[in-house]
Design a protein around this motif. Structure first.
Motif, PDB file in Angstrom:
ATOM      1  N   UNK A 282       0.816  -1.216   0.000  1.00 24.62           N
ATOM      2  CA  UNK A 282       0.000   0.000   0.000  1.00 24.62           C
ATOM      3  C   UNK A 282       0.857   1.276   0.000  1.00 24.62           C
ATOM      4  N   UNK A 283       2.138   1.124  -0.352  1.00 28.57           N
ATOM      5  CA  UNK A 283       3.067   2.249  -0.273  1.00 28.57           C
ATOM      6  C   UNK A 283       2.643   3.417  -1.168  1.00 28.57           C
ATOM      7  N   UNK A 284       2.251   3.128  -2.406  1.00 26.33           N
ATOM      8  CA  UNK A 284       1.835   4.195  -3.319  1.00 26.33           C
ATOM      9  C   UNK A 284       0.589   4.900  -2.792  1.00 26.33           C
ATOM     10  N   UNK A 285      -0.319   4.123  -2.217  1.00 22.82           N
ATOM     11  CA  UNK A 285      -1.532   4.713  -1.640  1.00 22.82           C
ATOM     12  C   UNK A 285      -1.181   5.652  -0.492  1.00 22.82           C
ATOM     13  N   UNK A 286      -0.211   5.252   0.343  1.00 20.05           N
ATOM     14  CA  UNK A 286       0.215   6.094   1.472  1.00 20.05           C
ATOM     15  C   UNK A 286       0.826   7.396   0.971  1.00 20.05           C
ATOM     16  N   UNK A 287       1.666   7.320  -0.048  1.00 15.43           N
ATOM     17  CA  UNK A 287       2.273   8.532  -0.602  1.00 15.43           C
ATOM     18  C   UNK A 287       1.219   9.448  -1.220  1.00 15.43           C
ATOM     19  N   UNK A 288       0.231   8.848  -1.896  1.00 19.61           N
ATOM     20  CA  UNK A 288      -0.847   9.662  -2.466  1.00 19.61           C
ATOM     21  C   UNK A 288      -1.621  10.375  -1.359  1.00 19.61           C
ATOM     22  N   UNK A 289      -1.897   9.642  -0.268  1.00 18.25           N
ATOM     23  CA  UNK A 289      -2.621  10.241   0.857  1.00 18.25           C
ATOM     24  C   UNK A 289      -1.798  11.361   1.495  1.00 18.25           C
ATOM     25  N   UNK A 290      -0.482  11.168   1.584  1.00 17.49           N
ATOM     26  CA  UNK A 290       0.397  12.204   2.131  1.00 17.49           C
ATOM     27  C   UNK A 290       0.325  13.473   1.279  1.00 17.49           C
ATOM     28  N   UNK A 291       0.464  13.299  -0.036  1.00 14.20           N
ATOM     29  CA  UNK A 291       0.421  14.455  -0.931  1.00 14.20           C
ATOM     30  C   UNK A 291      -0.949  15.137  -0.881  1.00 14.20           C
ATOM     31  N   UNK A 292      -1.991  14.329  -0.836  1.00 15.25           N
ATOM     32  CA  UNK A 292      -3.348  14.873  -0.805  1.00 15.25           C
ATOM     33  C   UNK A 292      -3.572  15.745   0.417  1.00 15.25           C
ATOM     34  N   UNK A 293      -3.236  15.229   1.598  1.00 16.65           N
ATOM     35  CA  UNK A 293      -3.503  15.982   2.813  1.00 16.65           C
ATOM     36  C   UNK A 293      -2.576  17.179   2.969  1.00 16.65           C
ATOM     37  N   UNK A 294      -1.323  17.058   2.533  1.00 12.59           N
ATOM     38  CA  UNK A 294      -0.437  18.219   2.566  1.00 12.59           C
ATOM     39  C   UNK A 294      -0.930  19.303   1.606  1.00 12.59           C
ATOM     40  N   UNK A 295      -1.493  18.874   0.487  1.00 11.88           N
ATOM     41  CA  UNK A 295      -2.047  19.827  -0.475  1.00 11.88           C
ATOM     42  C   UNK A 295      -3.261  20.548   0.105  1.00 11.88           C
ATOM     43  N   UNK A 296      -4.114  19.809   0.815  1.00  9.29           N
ATOM     44  CA  UNK A 296      -5.289  20.417   1.449  1.00  9.29           C
ATOM     45  C   UNK A 296      -4.848  21.451   2.483  1.00  9.29           C
ATOM     46  N   UNK A 297      -3.834  21.103   3.284  1.00 11.46           N
ATOM     47  CA  UNK A 297      -3.340  22.027   4.295  1.00 11.46           C
ATOM     48  C   UNK A 297      -2.739  23.274   3.648  1.00 11.46           C
ATOM     49  N   UNK A 298      -1.949  23.084   2.590  1.00  9.34           N
ATOM     50  CA  UNK A 298      -1.312  24.209   1.917  1.00  9.34           C
ATOM     51  C   UNK A 298      -2.350  25.146   1.301  1.00  9.34           C
ATOM     52  N   UNK A 299      -3.426  24.565   0.781  1.00  7.41           N
ATOM     53  CA  UNK A 299      -4.480  25.362   0.154  1.00  7.41           C
ATOM     54  C   UNK A 299      -5.205  26.231   1.168  1.00  7.41           C
ATOM     55  N   UNK A 300      -5.305  25.745   2.414  1.00  4.03           N
ATOM     56  CA  UNK A 300      -6.081  26.446   3.434  1.00  4.03           C
ATOM     57  C   UNK A 300      -5.226  27.190   4.457  1.00  4.03           C
ATOM     58  N   UNK A 301      -3.925  27.245   4.233  1.00  3.95           N
ATOM     59  CA  UNK A 301      -3.063  27.967   5.168  1.00  3.95           C
ATOM     60  C   UNK A 301      -1.639  27.457   5.111  1.00  3.95           C
ATOM     61  N   UNK A 302      -0.850  27.809   6.109  1.00  2.00           N
ATOM     62  CA  UNK A 302       0.543  27.375   6.150  1.00  2.00           C
ATOM     63  C   UNK A 302       0.646  25.924   6.602  1.00  2.00           C
TER      64      UNK A 302
END
Length: 318
Positions: A282-302
């Motif tokens: 599930x490594x690729x899925x974990x990396x996708x989830x990491x990028x997704x949530x970091x992107x959500x955080x970046x979009x809504x603030x620091x």
């Protein structure tokens, strides 16, 4: 005072539901709704609640979707400005909700709060403490619960057994990650809150009693804890800390293997290898989830460092 939605994710916990729901309906804070999300129980939990608590909203899943996704379903079907996650095998003292609501409301820096948790029953002695402060080791990702008279404090994460979260924070950071299935779900959610610059508060005057999970000390618990711990570190640790974690985990693994060879019992090694194999597949899925949530955080603030901003980072464990 804000309206509170209390989400109870249930799976075959009928024997605990009376104490749980009675304690919530008896709260001094009454502006609330209770939503029971049932993960395909086979013990007549749903019929029991329908018969005895018609005011409780029930959502029936056709399969066990896990703790994280069960809470997500409940949150999506709730309306409160504050969401309370509450286990079916927990019992809250009368002022639990009122105390925590007073802390979290109208304080934009506080994302979530929890209180002091005792063991339900006398299995571990009278008034034995289950959890006060919750700490994550910033290198190994090992969780630690404190058990003494710790004061009000910012903490590293909150127990999903009984915690309050502001809905506007969830709107900014996203809901729980369903791919954990069991353990580290709330820790992952709290990690995103810390990255977004929020505080997580422990309030000892808000008291809950919590039964010990049937999985405690079982092989299944060890498997899910290790599987989720690996995923949590890969997904949430800063890059250099994630590399450090992998070296630490590798060292732990070699120690377990050598110990099992010496004892001629390989059950612990097999459990760890199962956890590793799940994460590899599930490594690729974990990396996708990491990028997704970091992107959500970046979009809504620091997005700040997770490992460097853990409130209990410098606090020594016993």
């Amino acid at each position: 005072m804000p309206f509170v939605s209390i989400i109870i994710v249930n799976w075959n916990a009928k024997n605990y539901l009376k104490g749980c729901i009675d304690s919530l309906l008896s709260q001094s804070f009454t502006d609330q709704e209770i939503i029971l999300v049932d993960n395909a129980s086979s013990d007549d939990s749903v019929d029991f609640v329908k018969k005895n608590y018609p005011q409780v909203k029930i959502i029936q899943n056709t399969e066990n979707v896990g703790f994280a996704e069960g809470n997500n379903i409940g949150i999506k079907n709730s309306s409160g400005k504050i969401v309370a996650l509450f286990n079916p095998d927990a019992v809250a003292e009368k002022d639990w909700l009122h105390i925590l609501v007073n802390v979290v409301q109208d304080k934009p820096n506080i994302a979530a709060v929890t209180g002091k948790m005792y063991y339900l029953g006398d299995k571990y002695g009278k008034d034995a403490v289950f959890c006060t402060w919750s700490k994550i080791d910033h290198l190994s990702a090992n969780p630690t619960n404190f058990h003494d008279d710790e004061p009000v404090s910012k903490v590293d994460y909150l127990s999903g057994a009984a915690m309050l979260v502001r809905r506007d924070v969830l709107d900014k950071i996203g809901l729980m990650d369903k791919d954990y299935f069991l353990y580290f779900e709330e820790t992952d959610l709290c990690a995103r809150m810390i990255r977004a610059g929020y505080d997580l508060m422990y309030i000892p005057s808000a008291i809950v009693w919590h039964a010990v999970s049937p999985l405690s000390n079982s092989e299944n618990k060890v498997y899910y804890m290790e599987r989720s711990r690996i995923r949590f570190a890969l997904k949430n640790f800063d890059s250099l800390y994630a590399i450090s974690f992998l070296f630490i985990f590798l060292g732990e693994t070699f120690f377990i293997i050598f110990r099992d060879i010496k004892n001629r019992n390989f059950s612990r090694t097999k459990t760890r290898l199962r956890a590793i194999m799940w994460n590899l597949s599930n490594f690729k899925n974990t990396l996708r989830a990491r990028r997704k949530h970091l992107s959500i955080l970046a979009k809504n603030g620091t997005v700040q460092s997770y490992n460097k901003n853990l409130p209990l980072r410098s606090v020594k464990t016993k």
